[in-house]
Design a protein around this motif. Sequence first.
Motif, PDB file in Angstrom:
ATOM      1  N   ARG A 109      59.830 -46.091  53.496  1.00 58.35           N
ATOM      2  CA  ARG A 109      60.288 -45.990  54.882  1.00 58.35           C
ATOM      3  C   ARG A 109      59.347 -46.733  55.826  1.00 58.35           C
ATOM      4  N   ILE A 110      58.054 -46.591  55.607  1.00 60.57           N
ATOM      5  CA  ILE A 110      57.084 -47.308  56.435  1.00 60.57           C
ATOM      6  C   ILE A 110      57.290 -48.812  56.299  1.00 60.57           C
ATOM      7  N   SER A 111      57.502 -49.274  55.067  1.00 64.15           N
ATOM      8  CA  SER A 111      57.714 -50.702  54.819  1.00 64.15           C
ATOM      9  C   SER A 111      58.994 -51.187  55.481  1.00 64.15           C
ATOM     10  N   ASN A 112      60.035 -50.373  55.426  1.00 65.82           N
ATOM     11  CA  ASN A 112      61.298 -50.738  56.075  1.00 65.82           C
ATOM     12  C   ASN A 112      61.122 -50.858  57.594  1.00 65.82           C
ATOM     13  N   LEU A 113      60.387 -49.930  58.186  1.00 60.06           N
ATOM     14  CA  LEU A 113      60.169 -49.964  59.629  1.00 60.06           C
ATOM     15  C   LEU A 113      59.386 -51.214  60.041  1.00 60.06           C
ATOM     16  N   ILE A 114      58.387 -51.577  59.253  1.00 61.59           N
ATOM     17  CA  ILE A 114      57.597 -52.772  59.555  1.00 61.59           C
ATOM     18  C   ILE A 114      58.464 -54.020  59.427  1.00 61.59           C
ATOM     19  N   ALA A 115      59.253 -54.099  58.355  1.00 58.23           N
ATOM     20  CA  ALA A 115      60.126 -55.260  58.152  1.00 58.23           C
ATOM     21  C   ALA A 115      61.188 -55.350  59.244  1.00 58.23           C
ATOM     22  N   ASP A 116      61.771 -54.214  59.615  1.00 58.05           N
ATOM     23  CA  ASP A 116      62.795 -54.210  60.668  1.00 58.05           C
ATOM     24  C   ASP A 116      62.206 -54.665  61.999  1.00 58.05           C
ATOM     25  N   THR A 117      60.983 -54.263  62.273  1.00 60.13           N
ATOM     26  CA  THR A 117      60.339 -54.673  63.518  1.00 60.13           C
ATOM     27  C   THR A 117      60.107 -56.174  63.529  1.00 60.13           C
ATOM     28  N   TYR A 118      59.691 -56.716  62.388  1.00 63.48           N
ATOM     29  CA  TYR A 118      59.529 -58.175  62.323  1.00 63.48           C
ATOM     30  C   TYR A 118      60.848 -58.857  62.667  1.00 63.48           C
ATOM     31  N   MET A 149      63.405 -57.887  64.460  1.00 63.57           N
ATOM     32  CA  MET A 149      63.819 -57.797  65.853  1.00 63.57           C
ATOM     33  C   MET A 149      62.915 -58.631  66.770  1.00 63.57           C
ATOM     34  N   VAL A 150      61.603 -58.588  66.527  1.00 60.98           N
ATOM     35  CA  VAL A 150      60.687 -59.363  67.373  1.00 60.98           C
ATOM     36  C   VAL A 150      60.912 -60.856  67.180  1.00 60.98           C
ATOM     37  N   ALA A 151      61.056 -61.280  65.926  1.00 63.27           N
ATOM     38  CA  ALA A 151      61.274 -62.702  65.646  1.00 63.27           C
ATOM     39  C   ALA A 151      62.626 -63.164  66.180  1.00 63.27           C
ATOM     40  N   LEU A 152      63.627 -62.302  66.104  1.00 64.73           N
ATOM     41  CA  LEU A 152      64.942 -62.657  66.619  1.00 64.73           C
ATOM     42  C   LEU A 152      64.893 -62.855  68.129  1.00 64.73           C
ATOM     43  N   ARG A 153      64.236 -61.942  68.816  1.00 66.62           N
ATOM     44  CA  ARG A 153      64.128 -62.074  70.264  1.00 66.62           C
ATOM     45  C   ARG A 153      63.350 -63.342  70.638  1.00 66.62           C
ATOM     46  N   TRP A 154      62.281 -63.612  69.920  1.00 65.81           N
ATOM     47  CA  TRP A 154      61.485 -64.805  70.197  1.00 65.81           C
ATOM     48  C   TRP A 154      62.298 -66.077  69.940  1.00 65.81           C
ATOM     49  N   SER A 155      63.034 -66.089  68.822  1.00 71.23           N
ATOM     50  CA  SER A 155      63.814 -67.278  68.468  1.00 71.23           C
ATOM     51  C   SER A 155      64.944 -67.521  69.449  1.00 71.23           C
ATOM     52  N   ALA A 156      65.594 -66.450  69.878  1.00 72.59           N
ATOM     53  CA  ALA A 156      66.765 -66.591  70.735  1.00 72.59           C
ATOM     54  C   ALA A 156      66.412 -66.812  72.200  1.00 72.59           C
ATOM     55  N   TYR A 157      65.333 -66.180  72.666  1.00 70.41           N
ATOM     56  CA  TYR A 157      65.047 -66.205  74.097  1.00 70.41           C
ATOM     57  C   TYR A 157      63.713 -66.848  74.443  1.00 70.41           C
ATOM     58  N   TYR A 213      48.443 -59.471  56.856  1.00 70.41           N
ATOM     59  CA  TYR A 213      48.388 -60.374  58.009  1.00 70.41           C
ATOM     60  C   TYR A 213      48.626 -61.820  57.593  1.00 70.41           C
ATOM     61  N   GLU A 214      48.156 -62.192  56.407  1.00 71.06           N
ATOM     62  CA  GLU A 214      48.391 -63.555  55.924  1.00 71.06           C
ATOM     63  C   GLU A 214      49.879 -63.790  55.680  1.00 71.06           C
ATOM     64  N   ILE A 215      50.535 -62.788  55.094  1.00 68.11           N
ATOM     65  CA  ILE A 215      51.978 -62.867  54.882  1.00 68.11           C
ATOM     66  C   ILE A 215      52.702 -62.977  56.219  1.00 68.11           C
ATOM     67  N   TRP A 216      52.284 -62.179  57.173  1.00 64.82           N
ATOM     68  CA  TRP A 216      52.898 -62.176  58.512  1.00 64.82           C
ATOM     69  C   TRP A 216      52.762 -63.543  59.173  1.00 64.82           C
ATOM     70  N   ASP A 217      51.544 -64.111  59.081  1.00 65.57           N
ATOM     71  CA  ASP A 217      51.307 -65.421  59.690  1.00 65.57           C
ATOM     72  C   ASP A 217      52.134 -66.501  59.011  1.00 65.57           C
ATOM     73  N   THR A 218      52.217 -66.451  57.688  1.00 67.75           N
ATOM     74  CA  THR A 218      52.987 -67.444  56.939  1.00 67.75           C
ATOM     75  C   THR A 218      54.456 -67.392  57.316  1.00 67.75           C
ATOM     76  N   LEU A 219      54.998 -66.184  57.421  1.00 68.49           N
ATOM     77  CA  LEU A 219      56.399 -66.027  57.785  1.00 68.49           C
ATOM     78  C   LEU A 219      56.641 -66.466  59.226  1.00 68.49           C
ATOM     79  N   ALA A 220      55.716 -66.125  60.110  1.00 68.09           N
ATOM     80  CA  ALA A 220      55.855 -66.537  61.514  1.00 68.09           C
ATOM     81  C   ALA A 220      55.832 -68.060  61.637  1.00 68.09           C
ATOM     82  N   ASP A 221      54.966 -68.705  60.874  1.00 65.08           N
ATOM     83  CA  ASP A 221      54.913 -70.173  60.891  1.00 65.08           C
ATOM     84  C   ASP A 221      56.239 -70.771  60.421  1.00 65.08           C
ATOM     85  N   GLU A 222      56.811 -70.189  59.374  1.00 66.44           N
ATOM     86  CA  GLU A 222      58.096 -70.666  58.845  1.00 66.44           C
ATOM     87  C   GLU A 222      59.194 -70.490  59.881  1.00 66.44           C
ATOM     88  N   ASN A 223      59.230 -69.329  60.516  1.00 63.08           N
ATOM     89  CA  ASN A 223      60.265 -69.061  61.517  1.00 63.08           C
ATOM     90  C   ASN A 223      60.117 -69.963  62.734  1.00 63.08           C
TER      91      ASN A 223
END
Length: 208
Positions: free
Chosen positions: A161-170, A172-180, A95-105
């Motif tokens: 595979r689990i890690s790839n799915l989590i990263a891919d979801t990040y 797509m969600v971040a892309l949608r948030w950034s674009a729209y 979660y700390e990694i997620w928050d740090t990346l979200a802040d950067e984005n």
Amino acid sequence: MTPTMDSSSLRERQKERRRARIYNVAIDLFKQGGFQGTTATDIARASNVSRGTFFNYYPYKEAVLLDYGSEVMERLRDLAEQRLAQGVPAMSVLYEIWDTLADENARERDLFPPLAYEVMNPNPERARTAYQALPLSKVVELVLRPLHQEGQIRTDLSLQRISNLIADTYLMVALRWSAYGTERPLKDEMRLALGLLLEGALRRDGPR
């Protein structure tokens, strides 16, 4: 050391400094005028190099963003390794990694869409280059590995595979948030998505 080796070393250092200058100038221009509004010619002119020299270092404009993304991923990996070594629970680290990346984005909102699109580029070579430059799934895998070793993560899917799915979801969600944009801050959107994903990844019958 021979004179030839000295000259070779000097040339390499000069190339590294020139690449760093082009990179720093490009990122500044992207932040000031937007990625789409900045051309390779603009970057070359501001870097005091020719347009051809720019393309010698970066074959296309988006490649500059891959260097930026690589730096972000390196910082995330360093943070993850440090926090795990300190004994912080893996889930808290994730979660700390997620928050740090979200802040950067969120801070660099205009840079993220073209960077994310590059991962999905229809040119396979460019998409592969982008994927290798942005190994978020490797960072996720690093953090989840202790849970996997303890039997807390389901075993019918590989950790990779689990890690790839989590990263891919990040992505797509971040892309949608950034674009729209949405009413929620990106950090809240990402925490919601991560929580839903972990519901499916964690085992509910306990370790075996």
